[in-house]
Design a protein around this motif. Structure first.
Motif, PDB file in Angstrom:
ATOM      1  N   TYR A   1      -7.134  15.480  11.262  1.00 30.61           N
ATOM      2  CA  TYR A   1      -8.075  15.994  10.263  1.00 30.61           C
ATOM      3  C   TYR A   1      -7.536  15.646   8.879  1.00 30.61           C
TER       4      TYR A   1
ATOM      5  N   LYS B   1     -13.762  21.945  14.114  1.00 37.77           N
ATOM      6  CA  LYS B   1     -13.144  22.113  12.810  1.00 37.77           C
ATOM      7  C   LYS B   1     -12.709  23.558  12.578  1.00 37.77           C
ATOM      8  N   LYS B   2     -13.555  24.498  13.022  1.00 40.84           N
ATOM      9  CA  LYS B   2     -13.262  25.919  12.787  1.00 40.84           C
ATOM     10  C   LYS B   2     -11.982  26.333  13.543  1.00 40.84           C
TER      11      LYS B   2
ATOM     12  N   TRP C   1      -8.970  24.730  11.913  1.00 38.25           N
ATOM     13  CA  TRP C   1      -8.711  25.389  10.626  1.00 38.25           C
ATOM     14  C   TRP C   1      -7.690  26.519  10.795  1.00 38.25           C
TER      15      TRP C   1
ATOM     16  N   LYS D   1      -4.013  26.447   8.848  1.00 32.42           N
ATOM     17  CA  LYS D   1      -3.633  27.450   7.836  1.00 32.42           C
ATOM     18  C   LYS D   1      -2.174  27.885   7.973  1.00 32.42           C
TER      19      LYS D   1
ATOM     20  N   ARG E   1      -9.509  25.532   2.647  1.00 36.79           N
ATOM     21  CA  ARG E   1     -10.873  26.044   2.895  1.00 36.79           C
ATOM     22  C   ARG E   1     -11.499  25.240   4.024  1.00 36.79           C
ATOM     23  N   LEU E   2     -12.367  25.917   4.766  1.00 35.78           N
ATOM     24  CA  LEU E   2     -13.002  25.247   5.905  1.00 35.78           C
ATOM     25  C   LEU E   2     -13.778  24.009   5.440  1.00 35.78           C
TER      26      LEU E   2
ATOM     27  N   LEU F   1     -11.898  20.610   5.067  1.00 37.22           N
ATOM     28  CA  LEU F   1     -11.367  19.949   6.257  1.00 37.22           C
ATOM     29  C   LEU F   1     -12.403  18.995   6.856  1.00 37.22           C
TER      30      LEU F   1
END
Ligand SMILES: Cc1cc2nc3c(=O)[nH]c(=O)nc-3n(C[C@H](O)[C@H](O)[C@H](O)COP(=O)(O)OP(=O)(O)OC[C@H]3O[C@@H](n4cnc5c(N)ncnc54)[C@H](O)[C@@H]3O)c2cc1C
Length: 450
Positions: A248, A347-348, A351, A355, A362-363, A366
């Protein structure tokens, strides 16, 4: 004979390119040919896009034991020495800060102990407390509102180290340097089969190209090495589990250097890390993920049938996969990595993991690095019923050898090349130019290679 060579190397990734260089510069062998199925070198795992661009020295990779780190550090020095000798600083080898961080009390304690132990191998290793990290790698500590993350965080690493490499550019350099005299590189030469002739030589055939013969054949074909070995009856006790790694991106230089995280010792593949990208300039790269895929090349079609041939379906591989999936931590890890690849939700999930390195991320910053990522051909040992994490060499002792080189195969390319060179020189009764090795790689002796 025009099409006869002393040595044929199959595969112009970083491994084959390093061997091409070693044979043409450090021996008196006259005719070496490098055969590559694509139009250019290092377009698969060795491409700058497709691996993590790290010269693995073992200091910040917490998945390496003390003993493994010692070996890897020595191998890493060889490829770095090559780059320094040819003045490739800021072209192919890059200097950054690097560290492994521990987050939370348990990891902090682990990092403290590891740091003390590993200082013996790396005298320049520095311990970074939270305050120091805030200064030198601020985004590891800062939350989105500007305050500090609450957990304790420490790091162990170096403020300056030539620790990043564009292996594609090094492979290209090695080939350019070696393409002289009667040595030759042939692109678009996809080896179809290798036939042992009665007289000790091998015939190498490719569709649409003239056959080539060679007295010694070294196969550095990445995930296809085992495929070619098994087609000749070698390595039948092995299988290949292709594990893809994706990345990512976040925009901007969010990290000053390489930030690795603590490895869960139960997990078979390395934990994610973040670093400035040396090919996608101005971006910070995070990853890699780890997902088994039924193909031998990541973004190319037509290798699923090859996978079906080399996976090694049967009771031994079923047991290996069953053992992996029986452990809930490994099962969750595999499931999570599967989710990372699903466009709408991946992606979520990623994420949450990212972190740990940059808590303020921030989402919406990415993005899945489309077209970036490669395949690690992990070896399955059907006799031991085990997934092997390191490299594997299949030696026939009859003039043909096959290398399988998952991570850190790019870092080890020159070490592996020298090792293969020793075998080839011995087999062909050729000679080694030790003075040249000393001049270029700062190695007095090769006795330590294994
Ligand atoms: C996500 C990921 C991250 C990684 N990160 C790192 C890292 O940070 N540092 C590190 O040291 N290592 C890393 N690795 C591992 C590293 O990328 C590999 O070990 C290394 O690139 C292997 O190089 P190779 O030349 O052996 O194989 P490859 O790069 O796969 O090259 C094999 C070559 O053989 C050619 N070939 C295949 N079949 C044929 C045929 N039939 N005829 C002719 N040619 C053929 C292919 O086209 C290819 O060019 C990573 C790997 C992945 C997947």
């Amino acid at each position: 004979m025009k099409n006869h060579y002393d040595v044929a190397i199959i595969g112009a990734g970083i491994s084959g390119s390093a061997l091409f260089y070693a044979l043409t510069h450090y021996t008196d062998i006259k005719k070496v040919v490098l055969l590559e199925k694509y139009h250019a070198p290092a377009t698969l795992s060795s491409s700058g896009n497709n691996n993590s661009q790290t010269i693995h020295s073992g200091d910040i990779e917490t998945n390496y034991t003390f003993e493994k780190a010692k070996k890897v550090a020595r191998a890493a020095k060889l490829v770095s020495s090559y780059a320094f000798f040819h003045k490739l600083q800021n072209k192919s080898i890059f200097e950054y800060q690097k560290m492994a961080i521990g987050v939370g009390d348990k990891e902090v304690e682990f990092m403290k102990q590891r740091h003390e132990q590993f200082k013996e191998i790396y005298p320049d290793l520095e311990f970074f407390d939270k305050e120091t990290l805030k200064e030198i790698e601020p985004n590891v500590i800062k939350l989105a509102d500007g305050s500090d993350r609450p957990e304790n965080v420490v790091g162990s690493g170096m403020r300056k180290s030539f620790c990043a490499m564009n292996f594609n550019s090094v492979a290209n350099h090695m080939i350019e340097q070696s393409n002289f005299g009667e040595h030759k590189v042939i692109f678009n030469y996809k080896v179809k089969d290798i036939i042992e002739q009665g007289d000790g030589a091998y015939t190498i055939r490719a569709n649409g190209n003239s056959p080539i013969t060679a007295s010694f054949v070294l196969v550095d074909a990445g995930a296809h090495s085992l495929y070619l070995a098994q087609s000749m009856g070698y390595g039948l006790e092995l299988g290949c589990l292709p594990v893809s790694g994706s990345f990512y991106f976040i925009p901007g230089s969010k990290l000053q250097g390489k930030v690795y995280t603590v490895q869960n010792p139960k997990l078979p593949f390395a934990a994610i890390h973040g670093d400035p990208d040396v090919v996608a300039q101005g971006k910070t790269r995070l990853g890699p993920t780890a997902l088994a895929l039924p193909k031998l090349e990541r973004f190319k079609s037509g290798t699923t049938m090859d996978f079906l041939k080399v996976f090694g379906f049967g009771s031994a591989t079923t047991k290996i996969m069953w053992d992996l999936l029986s452990d809930s931590e490994i099962r969750n890890y595999i499931f999570r990595n599967f989710l990372y690849e699903i466009p709408s939700i991946g992606k979520k999930y990623f994420w949450e993991e990212a972190k740990k390195i940059i808590p303020s991320i921030r989402l919406d910053e990415l993005t899945y690095a489309e077209g970036f990522g490669g395949i690690r051909p992990q070896v399955l040992d059907k006799n031991k019923k085990k997934l092997e994490l390191g490299e594997k060499k299949i030696k026939s002792n009859k003039g043909i050898t096959f290398n399988m080189t998952p991570s850190p195969g790019a870092t080890s390319c020159m070490k592996n090349a020298l090792l293969d060179m020793l075998e080839i020189v011995d087999y062909l009764k050729a000679n080694i130019k030790y003075e040249k090795i000393k001049e270029e790689l700062n190695e007095e002796s090769l006795d330590w290679l294994e």
